[in-house]
Design a protein around this motif. Structure first.
Motif, PDB file in Angstrom:
ATOM      1  N   ALA A  24      52.660  39.241 118.018  1.00  0.00           N
ATOM      2  CA  ALA A  24      52.743  40.362 117.074  1.00  0.00           C
ATOM      3  C   ALA A  24      53.084  41.652 117.829  1.00  0.00           C
ATOM      4  O   ALA A  24      53.918  42.445 117.376  1.00  0.00           O
ATOM      5  N   GLY A  25      52.472  41.841 118.989  1.00  0.00           N
ATOM      6  CA  GLY A  25      52.761  43.022 119.799  1.00  0.00           C
ATOM      7  C   GLY A  25      54.221  43.053 120.204  1.00  0.00           C
ATOM      8  O   GLY A  25      54.889  44.097 120.132  1.00  0.00           O
ATOM      9  N   GLN A  26      54.722  41.904 120.589  1.00  0.00           N
ATOM     10  CA  GLN A  26      56.129  41.796 120.987  1.00  0.00           C
ATOM     11  C   GLN A  26      57.043  42.134 119.792  1.00  0.00           C
ATOM     12  O   GLN A  26      58.024  42.872 119.938  1.00  0.00           O
ATOM     13  N   ALA A  27      56.693  41.611 118.621  1.00  0.00           N
ATOM     14  CA  ALA A  27      57.518  41.851 117.424  1.00  0.00           C
ATOM     15  C   ALA A  27      57.573  43.350 117.124  1.00  0.00           C
ATOM     16  O   ALA A  27      58.650  43.896 116.866  1.00  0.00           O
ATOM     17  N   ASN A  28      56.420  44.002 117.174  1.00  0.00           N
ATOM     18  CA  ASN A  28      56.399  45.434 116.859  1.00  0.00           C
ATOM     19  C   ASN A  28      57.168  46.250 117.884  1.00  0.00           C
ATOM     20  O   ASN A  28      57.836  47.219 117.547  1.00  0.00           O
ATOM     21  N   SER A  29      57.091  45.825 119.146  1.00  0.00           N
ATOM     22  CA  SER A  29      57.794  46.613 120.153  1.00  0.00           C
ATOM     23  C   SER A  29      59.305  46.370 120.104  1.00  0.00           C
ATOM     24  O   SER A  29      60.081  47.217 120.534  1.00  0.00           O
ATOM     25  N   LEU A  30      59.734  45.240 119.557  1.00  0.00           N
ATOM     26  CA  LEU A  30      61.172  44.961 119.472  1.00  0.00           C
ATOM     27  C   LEU A  30      61.799  45.466 118.174  1.00  0.00           C
ATOM     28  O   LEU A  30      63.026  45.569 118.062  1.00  0.00           O
ATOM     29  N   LEU A  31      60.943  45.735 117.179  1.00  0.00           N
ATOM     30  CA  LEU A  31      61.435  46.011 115.825  1.00  0.00           C
ATOM     31  C   LEU A  31      62.544  47.068 115.783  1.00  0.00           C
ATOM     32  O   LEU A  31      63.612  46.833 115.219  1.00  0.00           O
ATOM     33  N   GLN A  32      62.282  48.232 116.413  1.00  0.00           N
ATOM     34  CA  GLN A  32      63.254  49.323 116.335  1.00  0.00           C
ATOM     35  C   GLN A  32      64.572  48.950 117.006  1.00  0.00           C
ATOM     36  O   GLN A  32      65.654  49.148 116.453  1.00  0.00           O
ATOM     37  N   ALA A  33      64.475  48.359 118.202  1.00  0.00           N
ATOM     38  CA  ALA A  33      65.684  48.019 118.960  1.00  0.00           C
ATOM     39  C   ALA A  33      66.517  46.981 118.207  1.00  0.00           C
ATOM     40  O   ALA A  33      67.754  47.065 118.182  1.00  0.00           O
ATOM     41  N   VAL A  34      65.852  46.031 117.571  1.00  0.00           N
ATOM     42  CA  VAL A  34      66.599  45.018 116.820  1.00  0.00           C
ATOM     43  C   VAL A  34      67.222  45.648 115.578  1.00  0.00           C
ATOM     44  O   VAL A  34      68.386  45.381 115.252  1.00  0.00           O
ATOM     45  N   SER A  35      66.460  46.514 114.891  1.00  0.00           N
ATOM     46  CA  SER A  35      67.009  47.224 113.718  1.00  0.00           C
ATOM     47  C   SER A  35      68.269  47.982 114.091  1.00  0.00           C
ATOM     48  O   SER A  35      69.269  47.934 113.384  1.00  0.00           O
ATOM     49  N   ASP A  36      68.204  48.692 115.224  1.00  0.00           N
ATOM     50  CA  ASP A  36      69.367  49.466 115.657  1.00  0.00           C
ATOM     51  C   ASP A  36      70.584  48.571 115.833  1.00  0.00           C
ATOM     52  O   ASP A  36      71.692  48.924 115.446  1.00  0.00           O
ATOM     53  N   ARG A  37      70.359  47.419 116.422  1.00  0.00           N
ATOM     54  CA  ARG A  37      71.501  46.538 116.700  1.00  0.00           C
ATOM     55  C   ARG A  37      72.038  45.858 115.451  1.00  0.00           C
ATOM     56  O   ARG A  37      73.173  45.419 115.410  1.00  0.00           O
ATOM     57  N   LEU A  38      71.188  45.738 114.425  1.00  0.00           N
ATOM     58  CA  LEU A  38      71.661  45.122 113.179  1.00  0.00           C
ATOM     59  C   LEU A  38      72.170  46.180 112.212  1.00  0.00           C
ATOM     60  O   LEU A  38      72.596  45.852 111.102  1.00  0.00           O
ATOM     61  N   GLY A  39      72.094  47.436 112.643  1.00  0.00           N
ATOM     62  CA  GLY A  39      72.431  48.605 111.836  1.00  0.00           C
ATOM     63  C   GLY A  39      73.391  48.318 110.700  1.00  0.00           C
ATOM     64  O   GLY A  39      74.535  47.950 110.921  1.00  0.00           O
ATOM     65  N   GLY A  40      72.949  48.469 109.473  1.00  0.00           N
ATOM     66  CA  GLY A  40      73.834  48.332 108.328  1.00  0.00           C
ATOM     67  C   GLY A  40      74.059  46.895 107.869  1.00  0.00           C
ATOM     68  O   GLY A  40      74.476  46.666 106.752  1.00  0.00           O
ATOM     69  N   ARG A  41      73.771  45.934 108.709  1.00  0.00           N
ATOM     70  CA  ARG A  41      74.000  44.544 108.275  1.00  0.00           C
ATOM     71  C   ARG A  41      72.771  43.942 107.641  1.00  0.00           C
ATOM     72  O   ARG A  41      72.872  43.093 106.765  1.00  0.00           O
ATOM     73  N   ALA A  42      71.611  44.344 108.171  1.00  0.00           N
ATOM     74  CA  ALA A  42      70.372  43.755 107.654  1.00  0.00           C
ATOM     75  C   ALA A  42      69.230  44.703 107.949  1.00  0.00           C
ATOM     76  O   ALA A  42      69.265  45.443 108.922  1.00  0.00           O
ATOM     77  N   SER A  43      68.207  44.658 107.095  1.00  0.00           N
ATOM     78  CA  SER A  43      66.997  45.407 107.430  1.00  0.00           C
ATOM     79  C   SER A  43      66.038  44.432 108.103  1.00  0.00           C
ATOM     80  O   SER A  43      66.068  43.223 107.856  1.00  0.00           O
ATOM     81  N   VAL A  44      65.219  44.965 108.986  1.00  0.00           N
ATOM     82  CA  VAL A  44      64.375  44.116 109.815  1.00  0.00           C
ATOM     83  C   VAL A  44      62.915  44.463 109.570  1.00  0.00           C
ATOM     84  O   VAL A  44      62.553  45.638 109.522  1.00  0.00           O
ATOM     85  N   SER A  45      62.088  43.443 109.414  1.00  0.00           N
ATOM     86  CA  SER A  45      60.653  43.666 109.283  1.00  0.00           C
ATOM     87  C   SER A  45      59.900  42.596 110.077  1.00  0.00           C
ATOM     88  O   SER A  45      60.508  41.692 110.636  1.00  0.00           O
ATOM     89  N   VAL A  46      58.592  42.738 110.123  1.00  0.00           N
ATOM     90  CA  VAL A  46      57.759  41.811 110.898  1.00  0.00           C
ATOM     91  C   VAL A  46      56.905  41.021 109.923  1.00  0.00           C
ATOM     92  O   VAL A  46      56.382  41.589 108.969  1.00  0.00           O
ATOM     93  N   ALA A  47      56.801  39.713 110.116  1.00  0.00           N
ATOM     94  CA  ALA A  47      55.958  38.915 109.206  1.00  0.00           C
ATOM     95  C   ALA A  47      55.267  37.787 109.955  1.00  0.00           C
ATOM     96  O   ALA A  47      55.772  37.293 110.969  1.00  0.00           O
ATOM     97  N   GLU A  48      54.127  37.401 109.405  1.00  0.00           N
ATOM     98  CA  GLU A  48      53.403  36.245 109.947  1.00  0.00           C
ATOM     99  C   GLU A  48      54.224  34.993 109.657  1.00  0.00           C
ATOM    100  O   GLU A  48      54.865  34.893 108.618  1.00  0.00           O
ATOM    101  N   THR A  49      54.192  34.028 110.577  1.00  0.00           N
ATOM    102  CA  THR A  49      54.863  32.763 110.306  1.00  0.00           C
ATOM    103  C   THR A  49      54.088  31.658 111.009  1.00  0.00           C
ATOM    104  O   THR A  49      53.040  31.911 111.603  1.00  0.00           O
TER     105      THR A  49
END
Ligand SMILES: *Cc1c(COP(=O)(O)O)cnc(C)c1O
Length: 467
Positions: A361-386
């Motif tokens: 979960a810590g890893q997901a939260n720390s990556l969230l912004q960087a991944v969002s930036d790279r997907l910019g405009g193509r997809a929105s990114v969120s964190v979820a339990e799986t």
């Protein structure tokens, strides 16, 4: 008139020699060689003549040639990011090897080795000797044999111990693994007659006792790797079945499938039968090298010395044997097991399986912004339990709590497909086309990237940057 136009267009197509002499042409010659570049230029010019490619200038033609040459040169088999949530994913190559194994493989593949040469005596050696002692020490077996995979191990055991004889097996254990490994079919190919006993849900010791006779060559147990029978069920007590087999002089083989060398419960994982436990209730045990063991593709037969001597003599052993690279990798991984205190850190399979939900979960939260930036405009990114799975037929009904990045493709953009499913497939395809492809799992029109198996964060972000 038309003739003139054609002639003008033709005159505008540069010659092969001109392109080869162009600055970019010289650079491409250096990189790919004159032969390959000439062929690529001819292809491109032919496409221009037939109208399949725009004429363009020399630089544009050479740029297309460069692209087609590099994509042709890209290896077919290459690394991907397995973010499917299945740790031991058969289609994605199962276990990841530790660096020590990779180094051991590299050393033996580029130099001569003592694969079948006894350095102590200078005489012929036996290839299994490189790992047999380690396997025996780690499992309590008297002897061990390595073959191509576990399917081969099962085939070899059946053929060597029970050809033209009956193999007695419970109806509740007639397993099919991933389509092509089916217990009845393997028995038939091994030249054995399958003798099913009991029923789908209940098999008793007396069912085995009644089936045993002069035609019996082997009794067999198969680990139900990818299913569970629950409810009103019964299987004979393993110790009693083994005692019965010993009394009748019938060898008992157990196909463990995954087969762990350590007690997974001690690592907080759901329990899976260990090889040493299986060896206390069976004479011969078979298991995979690239499932829970965490090494390379291979199959291991471990067990009683007299039975393994018979198995070793089978002509099939030669047909199913493995290469020096496999022994090198397997030996390096087995050595890690000699140091249980470090195993969890050093064996990638165990390291990934035991990652805590909170850490992921810590890893997901720390990556969230960087991944969002790279997907910019193509997809929105969120964190979820799986939930992750072990995979490869280990603990099929058990899951491990994990955390995923959820990519929800954006709906605006004019060129995007209308349906959410279509957009999702389009994004999954783009992820597969990255320099290091990213493989996730599609669920409810979103793409889940389960981070349990993500270690190389920088490489992952770098690959995503190419979107
Ligand atoms: C996975 C499995 C096999 C096949 O093993 P491979 O190493 O893939 O050949 C055979 N039997 C069982 C019970 C399995 O789980």
């Amino acid at each position: 008139m038309t003739q003139d136009l054609l002639a003008t267009a033709k005159r505008r197509i540069p010659s092969v020699e001109r392109l080869l002499a162009h600055g970019d042409g010289l650079r491409l010659t250096d990189e790919f060689g004159r032969t390959a570049l000439t062929a690529a230029i001819r292809d491109d010019l032919a496409r221009i003549r037939s109208g399949d490619a725009p004429a363009g200038d020399e630089a544009a033609i050479l740029a297309r040639c460069g692209e087609s040459l590099s994509s042709a040169l890209r290896p077919s088999l290459r690394p991907v990011f397995n973010l499917t949530g299945t740790v031991l994913h058969t289609n994605l190559g199962r276990a990841l090897l530790p660096r020590s194994a990779a180094r051991a493989v590299e050393a033996v593949m580029t130099q001569a080795t003592n694969l079948e040469f006894d350095l102590a005596t200078g005489s012929r050696g036996e290839r299994d000797d490189h790992v047999e002692g380690l396997i025996c020490r780690l499992t309590g077996a008297e002897a061990a044999i390595v073959v191509n995979n576990n399917a081969a191990a099962v085939l070899l055991v059946l053929n060597a111990l029970a050809m033209r004889k009956e193999v007695v097996v419970s109806r509740g254990e007639l397993v099919e693994i991933g389509g092509s490994f089916r217990v009845p079919d393997v028995m038939a190919r091994a030249g054995c007659r399958m003798r099913e006993v009991g029923t789908t849900n209940r098999t008793h010791l007396r069912d085995f006792a009644e089936a045993f006779g002069p035609a019996t060559g082997l009794a067999m147990k198969v680990h139900p790797s990818n299913y569970a029978i629950s409810g009103f069920t019964a299987q004979p007590d393993p110790a009693e079945l083994h005692a019965l087999c010993q009394e009748k002089g019938i060898p008992l083989a157990e196909d463990l499938g995954s087969g762990s060398l350590v007690d997974l419960a001690a690592y907080g994982l759901p329990p899976e039968p260990t090889v040493s436990a299986a060896l206390s209730r069976a004479d011969v045990v078979t298991f995979s090298g690239d499932k829970l063991l965490g090494a390379v593709q291979c199959g291991i037969v471990a067990g009683r010395k007299d039975l393994l001597a018979r198995i070793r003599k089978s002509p099939l052993k030669r047909a199913l044997r493995v290469d020096k690279m496999t022994y090198a990798a397997l030996e390096a991984v087995l050595r890690l097991y000699l140091h249980p205190e470090r195993l969890r850190d050093e064996l990638p399979t165990l390291r990934l399986l035991t990652r805590e939900r909170a850490e992921i979960a810590g890893q997901a939260n720390s990556l969230l912004q960087a991944v969002s930036d790279r997907l910019g405009g193509r997809a929105s990114v969120s964190v979820a339990e799986t939930m992750s799975q072990i995979g490869s037929g280990a603990l099929p009904v058990e899951t491990l709590p994990s955390v995923a990045l959820v990519l929800t493709p954006d709906g605006d953009g004019a060129e995007r497909p209308r349906s959410a499913g279509g957009r999702c497939r389009r994004l999954a395809e783009a992820l597969r086309n990255l320099p290091v492809p990213v493989i996730g799992r599609i669920k409810d029109d979103t793409i889940l990237l389960d981070l349990r198996t993500l270690e190389d964060e920088a490489g992952f972000l770098n690959s995503l940057s190419a979107l």
